[in-house]
Scaffold this active site. Sequence first.
Site, PDB file in Angstrom:
ATOM      1  N   ARG A  41       0.859  -1.178   0.000  1.00 44.14           N
ATOM      2  CA  ARG A  41       0.000   0.000   0.000  1.00 44.14           C
ATOM      3  C   ARG A  41       0.896   1.229   0.000  1.00 44.14           C
ATOM      4  O   ARG A  41       1.485   1.579   1.020  1.00 44.14           O
ATOM      5  CB  ARG A  41      -0.921   0.001   1.222  1.00 44.14           C
ATOM      6  CG  ARG A  41      -1.904   1.163   1.272  1.00 44.14           C
ATOM      7  CD  ARG A  41      -2.754   1.079   2.533  1.00 44.14           C
ATOM      8  NE  ARG A  41      -3.794   2.105   2.536  1.00 44.14           N
ATOM      9  CZ  ARG A  41      -3.623   3.349   2.989  1.00 44.14           C
ATOM     10  NH1 ARG A  41      -2.443   3.720   3.476  1.00 44.14           N
ATOM     11  NH2 ARG A  41      -4.620   4.228   2.947  1.00 44.14           N
ATOM     12  N   SER A 110     -12.513  -3.071   2.767  1.00 40.61           N
ATOM     13  CA  SER A 110     -12.497  -2.489   4.108  1.00 40.61           C
ATOM     14  C   SER A 110     -13.921  -2.199   4.574  1.00 40.61           C
ATOM     15  O   SER A 110     -14.747  -1.710   3.797  1.00 40.61           O
ATOM     16  CB  SER A 110     -11.705  -1.180   4.106  1.00 40.61           C
ATOM     17  OG  SER A 110     -10.349  -1.402   3.797  1.00 40.61           O
ATOM     18  N   LYS A 139      -4.385   5.516   9.725  1.00 42.45           N
ATOM     19  CA  LYS A 139      -5.695   5.956   9.212  1.00 42.45           C
ATOM     20  C   LYS A 139      -6.125   7.210   9.979  1.00 42.45           C
ATOM     21  O   LYS A 139      -7.058   7.180  10.764  1.00 42.45           O
ATOM     22  CB  LYS A 139      -6.742   4.845   9.368  1.00 42.45           C
ATOM     23  CG  LYS A 139      -6.525   3.648   8.458  1.00 42.45           C
ATOM     24  CD  LYS A 139      -6.772   4.013   7.002  1.00 42.45           C
ATOM     25  CE  LYS A 139      -6.653   2.784   6.106  1.00 42.45           C
ATOM     26  NZ  LYS A 139      -6.869   3.117   4.684  1.00 42.45           N
TER      27      LYS A 139
END
Length: 209
Positions: A41, A110, A139
């Site tokens: 990612r 997600s 996040k």
Amino acid sequence: MGLADARERLRRARLYLVVDAAAEHVLPAALRGGVDMVQLRDKELGDDSLLEVAARFRAVCREHGALFWLNDRPDLALAARADGIHVGQDDTPTREVREQVGDQLLIGLSTHSPEQFDAALGSEADQLSVGPVWATPTKPGRPAAGLDYVRHAAASGGERPWFAIGGIDAGNVGEVVEAGASRVVVVRAIRDAADPEQAARRLREALPV
């Protein structure tokens, strides 16, 4: 590897590591320690650079029998010959992703609330992430969903593989397991560990078989 085989390996997976390109050096140790799946990612790399890094990630995952995932981009996941593509709630819907990738890739999605989780059970997703259980700097701005969300997933998930995510480490993984999780996603707990292999092993040993 066909999709049926990939789904069987996914069903057996327990420990999922998500990292950017800069953490490539931890992969061999993390995989030796028991990581079953790795997601690359990296929002900063251009497409060509991402594919170059993905090729190396894929190679080390293959060497250790782990599934390799790419984030957000089905087209790049196909080009990288990844095993799976992971998307978020604001990315391409899983139905459209499945149309793009056919039976070549697993799809991960997600979820951040019981409503999203329940809706995802009717989607094309092969696996779901559940969280963040605790607030995490990976996040920023996303509130913690808490252990009650893990309990909801445990009660509702059926046979669909799902992974608890968000602030999980060796010190609290037992709470997540007690709430009903048998699979977890981690970032910092392995990436930032002084001994990534031992950190992965401790997490893996805490998870139900």
